[in-house]
Design an enzyme around this catalytic site. Structure first.
Site, mmCIF file in Angstrom:
data_model
loop_
_atom_site.group_PDB
_atom_site.id
_atom_site.type_symbol
_atom_site.label_atom_id
_atom_site.label_comp_id
_atom_site.label_asym_id
_atom_site.label_seq_id
_atom_site.Cartn_x
_atom_site.Cartn_y
_atom_site.Cartn_z
ATOM 1 N N SER B 157 0.845 -1.189 0.000
ATOM 2 C CA SER B 157 0.000 0.000 0.000
ATOM 3 C C SER B 157 0.887 1.248 0.000
ATOM 4 O O SER B 157 1.809 1.336 -0.800
ATOM 5 C CB SER B 157 -0.931 -0.066 1.209
ATOM 6 N N ARG B 227 -12.275 6.014 8.921
ATOM 7 C CA ARG B 227 -11.783 4.646 8.923
ATOM 8 C C ARG B 227 -12.804 3.683 8.307
ATOM 9 O O ARG B 227 -12.457 2.782 7.567
ATOM 10 C CB ARG B 227 -11.462 4.224 10.360
ATOM 11 N N ASP B 323 -8.176 -6.826 -5.376
ATOM 12 C CA ASP B 323 -7.830 -5.541 -4.755
ATOM 13 C C ASP B 323 -8.359 -4.409 -5.633
ATOM 14 O O ASP B 323 -7.880 -4.214 -6.745
ATOM 15 C CB ASP B 323 -6.295 -5.451 -4.612
ATOM 16 N N HIS B 356 -7.609 -5.796 -0.914
ATOM 17 C CA HIS B 356 -6.356 -5.089 -0.635
ATOM 18 C C HIS B 356 -5.642 -5.642 0.599
ATOM 19 O O HIS B 356 -4.422 -5.768 0.629
ATOM 20 C CB HIS B 356 -6.648 -3.607 -0.448
ATOM 21 N N ASP B 357 -6.418 -5.960 1.623
ATOM 22 C CA ASP B 357 -5.820 -6.419 2.881
ATOM 23 C C ASP B 357 -5.153 -7.796 2.765
ATOM 24 O O ASP B 357 -4.545 -8.258 3.738
ATOM 25 C CB ASP B 357 -6.863 -6.451 3.999
#
Lengths: 212, 401
Positions: B157, B227, B323, B356-357
């Site tokens: 990232s 968040r 992602d 993405h994670d």
């Protein structure tokens, strides 16, 4: 009983005959792009026995992972789409090893390889071989090449082509056949085309752009 | 070693080094300079006598320097235990691993929550920083530690952005680089998402124009919303469907109200709430802004390949199929530019629905490929193999001649 040894005198390792045939046209220090590099066997051979520097392009994740795990530089990608980003003459040699008959756009890919490399080495199964011709004549069926399975759909080829077909494509793209050989045979020049097209099941061509 | 002597382990237990002083300020991309900068960092493993086994681990937006050990301040476990540790792909038996809290961060490094020389907290007066500034601070830290060369820079990232920046900024000093799930420029979509988060923070009356620390307030609501919005981009729709779909939270029927009826709502609220306990809202503003400003090509005449031309760093780029925060397309752009520049690059696209994670989660194919790449570059760099390094780490092995 004696076991065959490699050129370096080391212990015998299984080396594919087509890889050996290709490697004789690669020189020490050449920067090579292997298109459709699979798990990287040919690249390893070219590095260890020809002193070449190699890069690979491979569409399958499993192949890419095996290459990266072996320390080879490989990009996951697709020859039909990913070649245009490479700059002109980025490589000394580009290799299509038994891949051309599996491409969606073989002419486009060949043209691109001739643009990004000074020399293109193509290995392919020759559908001009006499066994293919006689089989087609006598049985009415297209035989399978490179596979023990006789089913026509079994060898992975999308487009069957002969040595002459490939020579025509090369000419159309303005490329000369500067060397040719049957896999397992001796190197020859373009004048051997007729003989190779009749007698060789698998062939390697070295193609270069016409000199000015 | 002077490093230890100059390290400031203050009351919070964090390890820091001063990398800028009034006579040696840190000059920033925006034209300003910081007279006093501390960078907090953690290390694992041993620096080899030749100082050739240094690995830099760059953290993502909300990460910190505790990649491989528990954070003593928050009590949270290491954020990259699958990747960094003894016997892991980044093997701390072999490598001297350094992870820093980024400039502008809130885990000990100088940032908007730090005090200015006049004693006031920076707040929104903190100068705007860039990814290049973050890397500049990291390079300064390594200079302080007496380390010239980096064997490997790795991160995902915005950590991947730092990795890319490292290779061009510390030109010739980075042997290998693994940028993961990242981009050479922030996309419009990502700028948009982070702008939503920033607006949520700044709309919180407790933000106080950035001066909330001095006014003893905290814009927790805004930060939590930021968040929550960002977190959606870190996971894929298939994963959300698999984990939550439209299932209800602790109830049999819709509540006809604005409580968290759905599990996904409850999950995001939890993500938001637990985040505000450990992160500074102004740091979130500054770091996301640095990400927005990142455009490596723009810094090199608009051609990304120009940034990489002439580098002999070996790259291995990773992306994840699902992602949509930093898409495989963004990674392919990096790879294409590296190829165009004639660099040594590998590219692995991992099939996963974890979004993405995924780079933080257990992904065996990903770890296997990274291990293979690191083993190969270690061999190319002539570093001792893993088993030998392990024996040496235990003190049983003989030093290599």
């Amino acid at each position: 009983m004696t076991f065959p040894t490699g050129p370096s005198g080391g212990a015998f390792r299984a080396r594919r005959a087509d890889h050996v045939a290709i490697s004789q046209f690669v020189n020490e220090g050449d920067l090579v792009l292997d298109v459709g590099c699979g798990d990287g066997q040919l690249m390893q051979l070219l590095q260890s026995e020809r002193g070449a520097r190699t890069r690979g392009l491979e569409v399958e994740q499993a192949g890419v992972n095996r290459c990266v795990a072996r320390g080879l530089s490989v990009v996951q990608g697709d020859a039909d789409n990913d070649l245009p980003v490479y700059p002109d003459r980025a490589f000394d040699v580009a290799i299509l090893s038994k891949t051309i008959q599996e491409l969606a756009r073989p002419k486009f890919v060949m043209g691109e390889l001739a643009r990004i490399a000074r020399r293109v080495i193509v290995s392919f199964r020759n559908y001009g071989h006499w066994k293919v011709r006689t089989a087609l004549l006598t049985t009415g069926r297209v035989p399978s090449l490179g596979s023990s399975n006789p089913d026509w759909w079994s060898d992975g080829a999308r487009r069957a082509c002969s040595a002459r077909d490939l020579a025509d494509l090369a000419a159309d793209l303005g490329l000369d056949i500067t060397a040719a050989c049957a896999v397992g045979g001796q190197p020859a020049d373009a004048s051997a085309l007729k003989r190779l097209n009749w007698s060789a099941e698998e062939i390697v061509f070295v193609l270069e752009r016409h000199s000015q | 070693m002077t490093t230890t002597a100059r390290s400031l382990a203050s009351v919070d237990g964090l390890q820091r080094l001063t990398i800028a002083t009034p006579d040696r300020p840190l000059r920033l991309d925006n034209g300003r300079a910081l007279d006093h900068v501390e960078i907090a960092y953690e290390t694992w493993g041993k620096l080899s006598p030749a100082k050739d086994n240094v690995v830099i681990v760059c953290h993502a937006l909300t990460g910190d320097q505790f990649a491989a050990s528990e954070n003593p301040v928050t009590g949270r476990p290491a954020w990259w235990p699958t990747m960094v540790g003894p016997g892991k792909p980044v093997d701390t038996n072999r490598f001297f691993v350094i992870s820093t809290n980024v400039l502008g961060g809130c885990m000990g490094s100088t940032g908007p929550a730090s005090r200015r020389p006049d004693g006031h907290v920076w707040g929104a007066d903190f100068p705007h920083i860039t990814v290049a500034d973050m890397v500049r601070a990291q390079i300064a830290l390594l200079d302080e530690m007496g380390i010239d060369d980096v064997f490997l820079a790795i991160g995902g990232s915005i950590g991947g952005m730092q990795v890319l920046q490292w290779t061009v900024q510390a030109r010739g000093r980075v042997f290998a680089a693994i940028p993961i799930a990242t981009a050479a420029r922030q996309s419009a979509q990502n700028i948009g998402f982070y702008e939503v988060g920033r607006q949520a923070i700044m709309a919180d009356p407790n933000w106080c124009d950035g001066a909330y620390v001095e006014q003893d307030k905290r814009p927790d609501r805004g930060l939590a919303v930021a968040r929550m919005a960002a977190h959606i981009t870190y996971v894929s729709e298939p994963a959300l469907k698999r984990k939550f779909d439209r299932r209800l939270q602790d109830r049999e029927a819709l509540g006809f109200g604005f409580d968290a009826d759905f599990q996904i709502e409850s999950y995001l609220r939890h993500q938001g709430q637990s985040f505000v306990d450990r992160f500074d809202a102004n740091s979130y503003l500054y770091i996301t802004r640095a990400m927005d400003y990142f455009d490596l090509a723009a810094d090199h005449g608009g051609q990304l390949a120009n940034a990489f031309r002439g580098l002999d760093t070996r790259f291995c780029v990773f992306s994840f199929s699902s992602d949509w925060h930093y898409t495989p397309e963004e990674s392919r752009n990096i790879v294409q530019a590296l190829n165009a520049a004639g660099c040594d690059v590998s590219y692995v696209s991992i099939e996963t629905d974890k979004g993405h994670d995924a780079f933080l989660l257990d992904e065996p194919e990903f770890e296997a490929a990274i291990t293979g790449f690191i083993d190969a570059i270690a061999e190319a760099r002539d570093l001792p193999p893993a088993d030998e390094a392990k024996a040496m780490a235990r003190g049983k092995g003989k030093a290599r001649p």
